[in-house]
Design a protein around this motif. Structure first.
Motif, mmCIF file in Angstrom:
data_model
loop_
_atom_site.group_PDB
_atom_site.id
_atom_site.type_symbol
_atom_site.label_atom_id
_atom_site.label_comp_id
_atom_site.label_asym_id
_atom_site.label_seq_id
_atom_site.Cartn_x
_atom_site.Cartn_y
_atom_site.Cartn_z
ATOM 1 N N GLY A 248 0.810 -1.218 0.000
ATOM 2 C CA GLY A 248 0.000 0.000 0.000
ATOM 3 C C GLY A 248 0.841 1.265 0.000
ATOM 4 O O GLY A 248 0.690 2.119 -0.877
ATOM 5 N N PRO A 249 1.767 1.423 0.952
ATOM 6 C CA PRO A 249 2.632 2.608 0.936
ATOM 7 C C PRO A 249 3.572 2.654 -0.262
ATOM 8 O O PRO A 249 3.940 3.726 -0.722
ATOM 9 N N PRO B 229 2.742 23.300 1.374
ATOM 10 C CA PRO B 229 2.561 21.842 1.376
ATOM 11 C C PRO B 229 1.110 21.448 1.654
ATOM 12 O O PRO B 229 0.401 22.097 2.412
ATOM 13 N N ASP B 230 0.688 20.387 1.024
ATOM 14 C CA ASP B 230 -0.655 19.843 1.217
ATOM 15 C C ASP B 230 -0.556 18.699 2.231
ATOM 16 O O ASP B 230 -0.208 17.573 1.880
ATOM 17 N N TRP B 231 -0.851 18.996 3.502
ATOM 18 C CA TRP B 231 -0.683 18.010 4.566
ATOM 19 C C TRP B 231 -1.728 16.905 4.520
ATOM 20 O O TRP B 231 -1.557 15.862 5.149
ATOM 21 N N SER B 232 -2.802 17.090 3.763
ATOM 22 C CA SER B 232 -3.803 16.029 3.674
ATOM 23 C C SER B 232 -3.236 14.785 2.994
ATOM 24 O O SER B 232 -3.773 13.695 3.147
ATOM 25 N N VAL B 233 -2.150 14.962 2.249
ATOM 26 C CA VAL B 233 -1.490 13.812 1.639
ATOM 27 C C VAL B 233 -1.023 12.850 2.728
ATOM 28 O O VAL B 233 -1.119 11.637 2.579
ATOM 29 N N LEU B 234 -0.549 13.387 3.841
ATOM 30 C CA LEU B 234 -0.046 12.530 4.920
ATOM 31 C C LEU B 234 -1.143 12.022 5.834
ATOM 32 O O LEU B 234 -1.170 10.848 6.190
ATOM 33 N N TYR B 235 -2.053 12.909 6.258
ATOM 34 C CA TYR B 235 -3.034 12.460 7.249
ATOM 35 C C TYR B 235 -4.286 11.842 6.638
ATOM 36 O O TYR B 235 -5.078 11.249 7.354
ATOM 37 N N ALA B 236 -4.473 11.951 5.347
ATOM 38 C CA ALA B 236 -5.645 11.336 4.710
ATOM 39 C C ALA B 236 -5.252 10.199 3.772
ATOM 40 O O ALA B 236 -5.797 9.096 3.858
ATOM 41 N N GLY C 240 5.102 9.174 -6.794
ATOM 42 C CA GLY C 240 4.624 10.512 -7.122
ATOM 43 C C GLY C 240 4.133 11.321 -5.937
ATOM 44 O O GLY C 240 3.406 12.291 -6.118
ATOM 45 N N VAL C 241 4.503 10.938 -4.722
ATOM 46 C CA VAL C 241 4.011 11.649 -3.540
ATOM 47 C C VAL C 241 4.584 13.062 -3.466
ATOM 48 O O VAL C 241 3.918 13.978 -2.991
ATOM 49 N N ARG C 242 5.783 13.262 -3.957
ATOM 50 C CA ARG C 242 6.384 14.592 -3.903
ATOM 51 C C ARG C 242 5.557 15.580 -4.734
ATOM 52 O O ARG C 242 5.347 16.717 -4.329
ATOM 53 N N GLY C 243 5.071 15.157 -5.879
ATOM 54 C CA GLY C 243 4.236 16.028 -6.711
ATOM 55 C C GLY C 243 2.893 16.330 -6.067
ATOM 56 O O GLY C 243 2.341 17.418 -6.252
ATOM 57 N N ARG C 244 2.345 15.381 -5.316
ATOM 58 C CA ARG C 244 1.069 15.624 -4.636
ATOM 59 C C ARG C 244 1.259 16.466 -3.383
ATOM 60 O O ARG C 244 0.372 17.229 -3.009
ATOM 61 N N PHE C 245 2.403 16.330 -2.735
ATOM 62 C CA PHE C 245 2.643 17.047 -1.492
ATOM 63 C C PHE C 245 3.012 18.512 -1.752
ATOM 64 O O PHE C 245 2.530 19.407 -1.080
#
Length: 74
Positions: free
Chosen positions: A21-22, A40-47, A28-33
């Motif tokens: 899963g992770p 920074p979009d912190w919802s990437v980490l907590y959601a 591509g997490v850097r582009g979403r974050f």
């Protein structure tokens, strides 16, 4: 297959799903974050990350159940 073997395979499928899963999420997490010219979009980490962990675990358990059902129908 014995009951202990089935339990071990189920635990292994869960662990592999927990890791897969992770691994899929990290692509591509850097582009979403870091959005372009935004904070920074912190919802990437907590959601997204907890959903990736739960989704990977559920996927591993679903595959284990399907293969167990197919193997048991012989």
């Amino acid at each position: 297959m014995g009951q202990r073997t089935q339990a071990a395979v189920g635990c292994l499928a869960t662990a592999l799903g927990w890791g897969a899963g992770p691994a899929v999420w990290a692509r591509g997490v850097r582009g979403r974050f870091w959005r372009f010219e935004q904070s920074p979009d912190w919802s990437v980490l907590y959601a997204e990350l907890p959903l990736a962990l739960l989704g990977g675990t559920a996927g591993g358990l679903a595959l284990w159940a399907v293969f167990g059902r197919l193997r048991g129908s012989r």
